[in-house]
Design a protein around this motif. Structure first.
Motif: not given
Length: 347
Positions: A193-196, A198-199, A202-206
């Motif tokens: 969702l909302y990639r690009g 809403a960091y 995203g996968a990196e943060v989570n």
């Protein structure tokens, strides 16, 4: 005398549900359970609300638009004790594997974001609820209570579970660390969702949150993560704008060691499957020798956590003016008495 530590293989699911179809998704879950057990896994963990799928409609438009999904989502949520629940218990027992299922739990007229830990004998170890649904999730789901921050003794070790952004709640995490958690299930819904822009979604943060949990807690973290299928997008994205908000894929299932090392293989984000890792609880002592935040690396004289484990009973019965304590509260009070007695004996 030498001490042996449990060693076993664990599996994390990366797949999409059969969205809003409880029976078909249970069928898919049983297939994945059989696959994991056939590969030698003794534990399999499923993503957040895998049954009957994460309610992406709450992020895509106004609540009035999303009302078209409400009844179907409710009807396809899982009720404990139902035939669908019995099938999952039987699958765990038939395949001699612990199952940690992510589900939308249906209880009366309300829904909760649940995680159900089923033992390899098919018996229930724990049924927990997400303590605080995140952001618009609160338009669908109710809250858990203090009993949901718990770690459980099992033949595989001390197992606990949290959902999604519960891993960004420092005090909730600390409550779990302090219970000597060894194997943690971090269930995620998909990073689609909302990639690009809403960091934080995203996968990196989570994935970083899962990794930090492993290091802070000195425990293994099994992090299943769902995918969004093209079929789900066709159901949910009724115009081009929505298709730009919810993208296919988003699967990033991973497993971390107590030192933060990624110990599983990774799959392409749009590929369904299982990722595996070998778990050796003996490694935990090495991690905690460096830092045990609830033990030798703490300063309880400076900062301490108050954990209220009282069940959130909605109704307290009264009879002729005498307060009747719910059975769940009686159990908690009995535990407190035992702990107090143990402390007095130690003193």
């Amino acid at each position: 005398m030498s001490v042996t530590h449990p060693k076993f293989k664990a599996a994390a699911v990366q797949a999409s549900p059969v969205f809003l179809d409880l029976d078909a998704t249970v069928d898919k879950c049983i297939g994945l359970i059989k696959e994991a057990a056939g590969a030698g896994a003794e534990l399999i963990a499923f993503p957040e609300t895998f049954l009957p799928g994460y309610p992406w409609h709450i992020w895509l438009d106004a609540p009035a638009w999303g009302m078209q999904f409400v009844q179907r989502y409710f009807d396809n949520s899982l009720t404990y004790g139902s035939p669908q629940a019995e099938r999952l218990s039987k699958a765990a027992k038939d395949n001699s594997i612990m199952v940690v299922m992510g589900l939308s739990e249906r209880k009366g007229g309300s829904l909760y974001m649940g995680q159900w830990i089923i033992g390899a004998d098919g018996a229930t170890i724990a049924q927990r609820r997400k303590l605080k649904p995140t952001h618009v999730e609160r338009t669908v789901f109710g809250e858990g209570d203090g009993t949901d921050l718990a770690v459980h003794d099992t033949p595989l070790g001390r197992v606990g579970a949290l959902c999604c952004w519960e891993h960004l709640q420092p005090l909730s995490k600390y409550a779990m660390y302090a219970q000597d958690e060894q194997i943690h299930i971090a269930a995620w819904p998909s990073f689609s969702l909302y990639r690009g822009g809403a960091y934080a979604l995203g996968a990196e943060v989570n994935n970083a949150a899962s990794r930090i949990y492993a290091v802070e807690g000195g425990c293994y973290v099994i992090a299943p993560c769902a995918t969004v299928s093209q079929e789900m997008i066709e159901q949910l994205c009724t115009d081009e704008m929505k298709k730009n908000l919810l993208l296919p894929g988003g699967g990033f299932a991973q497993i971390y060691a107590p030192d933060g090392q990624l110990i599983s293989a990774t799959l392409p984000e749009d590929e369904e499957g299982l990722v595996y890792a070998d778990i050796d609880l003996g490694m935990i002592s090495l991690a905690k020798a460096a830092a045990d935040p609830a033990g030798h690396y703490s300063r309880p004289d400076v900062t301490r956590l108050l954990l209220n484990r009282t069940p959130g009973d909605r109704v307290i019965l009264q009879d002729r003016g005498d307060r009747q304590i719910p059975a769940s509260a009686v159990a908690v009070e009995a535990d407190a008495v035992e702990e107090t007695a143990g402390s007095e004996e130690a003193a």
